[in-house]
Design a protein around this motif. Structure first.
Motif, mmCIF file in Angstrom:
data_model
loop_
_atom_site.group_PDB
_atom_site.id
_atom_site.type_symbol
_atom_site.label_atom_id
_atom_site.label_comp_id
_atom_site.label_asym_id
_atom_site.label_seq_id
_atom_site.Cartn_x
_atom_site.Cartn_y
_atom_site.Cartn_z
ATOM 1 N N PRO A 95 0.822 -1.215 0.000
ATOM 2 C CA PRO A 95 0.000 0.000 0.000
ATOM 3 C C PRO A 95 0.853 1.262 0.000
ATOM 4 C CG PRO A 95 -0.737 -1.561 1.684
ATOM 5 C CD PRO A 95 0.584 -2.050 1.181
ATOM 6 N N ALA A 96 0.290 2.328 -0.566
ATOM 7 C CA ALA A 96 0.965 3.613 -0.542
ATOM 8 C C ALA A 96 1.008 4.152 0.883
ATOM 9 C CB ALA A 96 0.246 4.609 -1.448
ATOM 10 N N SER A 97 1.994 4.952 1.173
ATOM 11 C CA SER A 97 2.148 5.532 2.504
ATOM 12 C C SER A 97 1.531 6.914 2.564
ATOM 13 C CB SER A 97 3.633 5.624 2.868
ATOM 14 O OG SER A 97 3.824 6.357 4.056
ATOM 15 N N ALA A 98 0.976 7.245 3.717
ATOM 16 C CA ALA A 98 0.448 8.594 3.915
ATOM 17 C C ALA A 98 1.497 9.531 4.486
ATOM 18 C CB ALA A 98 -0.748 8.549 4.861
ATOM 19 N N GLY A 99 2.672 8.993 4.809
ATOM 20 C CA GLY A 99 3.721 9.790 5.416
ATOM 21 C C GLY A 99 4.597 10.484 4.390
ATOM 22 N N ALA A 100 5.706 11.030 4.879
ATOM 23 C CA ALA A 100 6.643 11.718 4.004
ATOM 24 C C ALA A 100 7.247 10.743 3.002
ATOM 25 C CB ALA A 100 7.728 12.370 4.843
ATOM 26 N N GLN A 101 7.428 11.200 1.771
ATOM 27 C CA GLN A 101 7.960 10.375 0.702
ATOM 28 C C GLN A 101 9.434 10.704 0.472
ATOM 29 O OE1 GLN A 101 5.793 8.032 -0.795
ATOM 30 N NE2 GLN A 101 4.503 8.751 0.877
ATOM 31 N N ASP A 102 10.182 9.709 -0.025
ATOM 32 C CA ASP A 102 11.566 9.955 -0.395
ATOM 33 C C ASP A 102 11.623 10.962 -1.537
ATOM 34 O OD1 ASP A 102 12.407 8.110 1.462
ATOM 35 O OD2 ASP A 102 12.619 6.471 0.005
ATOM 36 N N ALA A 103 12.657 11.768 -1.539
ATOM 37 C CA ALA A 103 12.835 12.715 -2.633
ATOM 38 C C ALA A 103 13.075 11.958 -3.930
ATOM 39 C CB ALA A 103 14.013 13.635 -2.343
ATOM 40 N N ALA A 104 12.526 12.467 -5.030
ATOM 41 C CA ALA A 104 12.690 11.804 -6.322
ATOM 42 C C ALA A 104 14.160 11.657 -6.684
ATOM 43 C CB ALA A 104 11.945 12.581 -7.405
ATOM 44 N N SER A 105 14.938 12.672 -6.357
ATOM 45 C CA SER A 105 16.346 12.677 -6.763
ATOM 46 C C SER A 105 17.211 11.705 -5.972
ATOM 47 C CB SER A 105 16.927 14.087 -6.630
ATOM 48 O OG SER A 105 16.841 14.536 -5.288
ATOM 49 N N THR A 106 16.670 11.161 -4.872
ATOM 50 C CA THR A 106 17.446 10.218 -4.066
ATOM 51 C C THR A 106 16.804 8.835 -3.988
ATOM 52 O OG1 THR A 106 16.346 10.969 -2.026
ATOM 53 C CG2 THR A 106 18.411 12.075 -2.649
ATOM 54 N N THR A 107 15.719 8.616 -4.710
ATOM 55 C CA THR A 107 15.055 7.311 -4.697
ATOM 56 C C THR A 107 15.977 6.261 -5.306
ATOM 57 O OG1 THR A 107 12.860 8.290 -4.855
ATOM 58 C CG2 THR A 107 13.065 5.991 -5.513
ATOM 59 N N GLY A 108 16.150 5.148 -4.598
ATOM 60 C CA GLY A 108 17.096 4.128 -5.029
ATOM 61 C C GLY A 108 16.571 3.179 -6.083
ATOM 62 N N ASP A 109 17.488 2.570 -6.805
ATOM 63 C CA ASP A 109 17.140 1.615 -7.862
ATOM 64 C C ASP A 109 16.356 0.424 -7.311
ATOM 65 O OD1 ASP A 109 18.623 3.291 -9.435
ATOM 66 O OD2 ASP A 109 20.140 1.807 -9.997
ATOM 67 N N GLU A 110 16.806 -0.102 -6.175
ATOM 68 C CA GLU A 110 16.187 -1.318 -5.652
ATOM 69 C C GLU A 110 14.724 -1.099 -5.285
ATOM 70 O OE1 GLU A 110 17.247 -4.452 -5.687
ATOM 71 O OE2 GLU A 110 18.889 -3.567 -6.837
ATOM 72 N N LEU A 111 14.410 0.065 -4.733
ATOM 73 C CA LEU A 111 13.023 0.360 -4.394
ATOM 74 C C LEU A 111 12.155 0.381 -5.647
ATOM 75 C CD1 LEU A 111 10.830 1.164 -2.387
ATOM 76 C CD2 LEU A 111 11.589 3.540 -2.612
ATOM 77 N N MET A 112 12.642 1.008 -6.694
ATOM 78 C CA MET A 112 11.888 1.064 -7.943
ATOM 79 C C MET A 112 11.730 -0.330 -8.544
ATOM 80 S SD MET A 112 10.995 4.199 -8.206
ATOM 81 C CE MET A 112 10.384 4.312 -9.883
ATOM 82 N N ARG A 113 12.799 -1.120 -8.517
ATOM 83 C CA ARG A 113 12.709 -2.485 -9.060
ATOM 84 C C ARG A 113 11.690 -3.315 -8.282
ATOM 85 N NH1 ARG A 113 18.600 -2.201 -9.188
ATOM 86 N NH2 ARG A 113 19.277 -1.856 -11.337
ATOM 87 N N GLU A 114 11.721 -3.175 -6.954
ATOM 88 C CA GLU A 114 10.783 -3.916 -6.115
ATOM 89 C C GLU A 114 9.337 -3.562 -6.456
ATOM 90 O OE1 GLU A 114 9.689 -4.440 -1.374
ATOM 91 O OE2 GLU A 114 10.829 -2.718 -2.058
ATOM 92 N N GLN A 115 9.068 -2.275 -6.637
ATOM 93 C CA GLN A 115 7.716 -1.837 -6.958
ATOM 94 C C GLN A 115 7.264 -2.355 -8.317
ATOM 95 O OE1 GLN A 115 5.585 -0.241 -4.961
ATOM 96 N NE2 GLN A 115 7.082 -0.278 -3.311
ATOM 97 N N PHE A 116 8.157 -2.333 -9.289
ATOM 98 C CA PHE A 116 7.793 -2.841 -10.610
ATOM 99 C C PHE A 116 7.584 -4.345 -10.589
ATOM 100 C CE2 PHE A 116 8.539 1.231 -12.455
ATOM 101 C CZ PHE A 116 7.885 1.187 -13.686
ATOM 102 N N GLU A 117 8.431 -5.064 -9.871
ATOM 103 C CA GLU A 117 8.291 -6.520 -9.807
ATOM 104 C C GLU A 117 6.941 -6.913 -9.222
ATOM 105 O OE1 GLU A 117 9.624 -9.354 -10.632
ATOM 106 O OE2 GLU A 117 11.292 -8.461 -11.722
ATOM 107 N N THR A 118 6.533 -6.219 -8.159
ATOM 108 C CA THR A 118 5.307 -6.600 -7.456
ATOM 109 C C THR A 118 4.065 -6.057 -8.137
ATOM 110 O OG1 THR A 118 6.517 -6.618 -5.370
ATOM 111 C CG2 THR A 118 4.129 -6.561 -5.238
#
Length: 265
Positions: A95-118
């Motif tokens: 689920p999406a978070s209601a809290g503070a989000q990571d800055a776009a410029s510092t979002t890591g590769d692994e987080l993006m890969r995990e989201q796409f995989e799932t």
């Protein structure tokens, strides 16, 4: 309105909790036999016990949507057990978070890969596995649960994954629609689930306010003045899963209580 779902056979991924469980309950209440899919057996068994009260067949299946072989084995089991598949609801995602989000410029590769995989590839794997069954019978419904982050830029992860799901939905609808299979995407906003009390408490702590004020603040993000419940999202999904929804294909349907100050057309 009779949704004409009695006797239909549905798969709901992420069906052991949250919006997925609410969707499974709504479909079962309308007369569907439902296979609920998740990675955790204990949560699945608990959900299946609750859903059995509706009197239709409930099949709990452990599967991992990040694994294509697991997805195909799950669909084969549903076809064997229920005799086919008429409806797929993809809801297996973090689920999406209601809290503070990571800055776009510092979002890591692994987080993006995990989201796409799932969320993106996981949804595609399930759609790919059921499509031959649905097209062979000349009818089916695929509903992808995405999110209103698709319409904003405050969360890179949320917007990219949800826009990708919307694009995939449109492509599948173009291909499968002429064969009787409608594909749609539903965008919930912040939705009341079993996670909500913890989310409200975290927001109150972060903002230095009471939990009551934190809940009111979240409610002000909608035009109905409160957060929508998982059951209310499920009502929308049940309609889209039904034969009544034939006029909707490839489109995104918002189910977040309305976004203040914007016009979508």
């Amino acid at each position: 309105m009779d949704l004409r779902l009695t006797g239909k056979r549905a798969i709901v991924t992420g069906g052991s909790r949250g919006i997925g469980l609410a969707v499974a309950a709504a479909l079962a209440a309308e007369g569907c036999d439902v296979a609920i899919v998740s990675r955790g057996k204990e949560a699945l068994d608990e959900a299946a016990t609750r859903l059995a009260a509706h009197g239709t067949r409930i099949v709990p299946l452990v599967a991992d949507t990040t694994d294509d072989a697991s997805v195909r084995a799950m669909v084969d089991e549903v076809v064997t057990t229920l005799g086919g598949v008429d409806v797929l609801v993809n809801a297996a995602a973090k689920p999406a978070s209601a809290g503070a989000q990571d800055a776009a410029s510092t979002t890591g590769d692994e987080l993006m890969r995990e989201q796409f995989e799932t969320k993106v590839l996981g949804y595609l794997r399930c759609a790919r596995a059921v499509a031959p069954v649905m097209t062979a019978q000349g009818w089916g419904r695929i509903v992808n649960i995405s999110g209103l982050n698709a319409r904003g830029s405050s969360s890179l992860v949320g917007s990219v994954r949800n826009v990708a799901v919307s694009a995939m939905t449109a492509a599948l609808a173009d291909e499968l629609g002429p064969q009787g299979v409608n594909v749609t995407v539903v965008h919930p906003g912040l939705t009341v689930t079993e996670r909500t009390p913890g989310m409200i408490a975290a927001k109150a702590a972060a903002d230095g306010t009471s939990e009551e004020e934190a809940e009111r603040a979240l409610g002000r993000t909608t035009t109905v003045g409160r957060m929508i419940t998982a059951e209310e999202v499920a009502d929308v999904v049940a309609f889209l899963a039904s034969p009544r929804s034939v006029a909707i294909n490839g489109d995104a349907v918002a189910a977040g209580g309305g976004q203040p100050g914007v016009t979508y057309y």
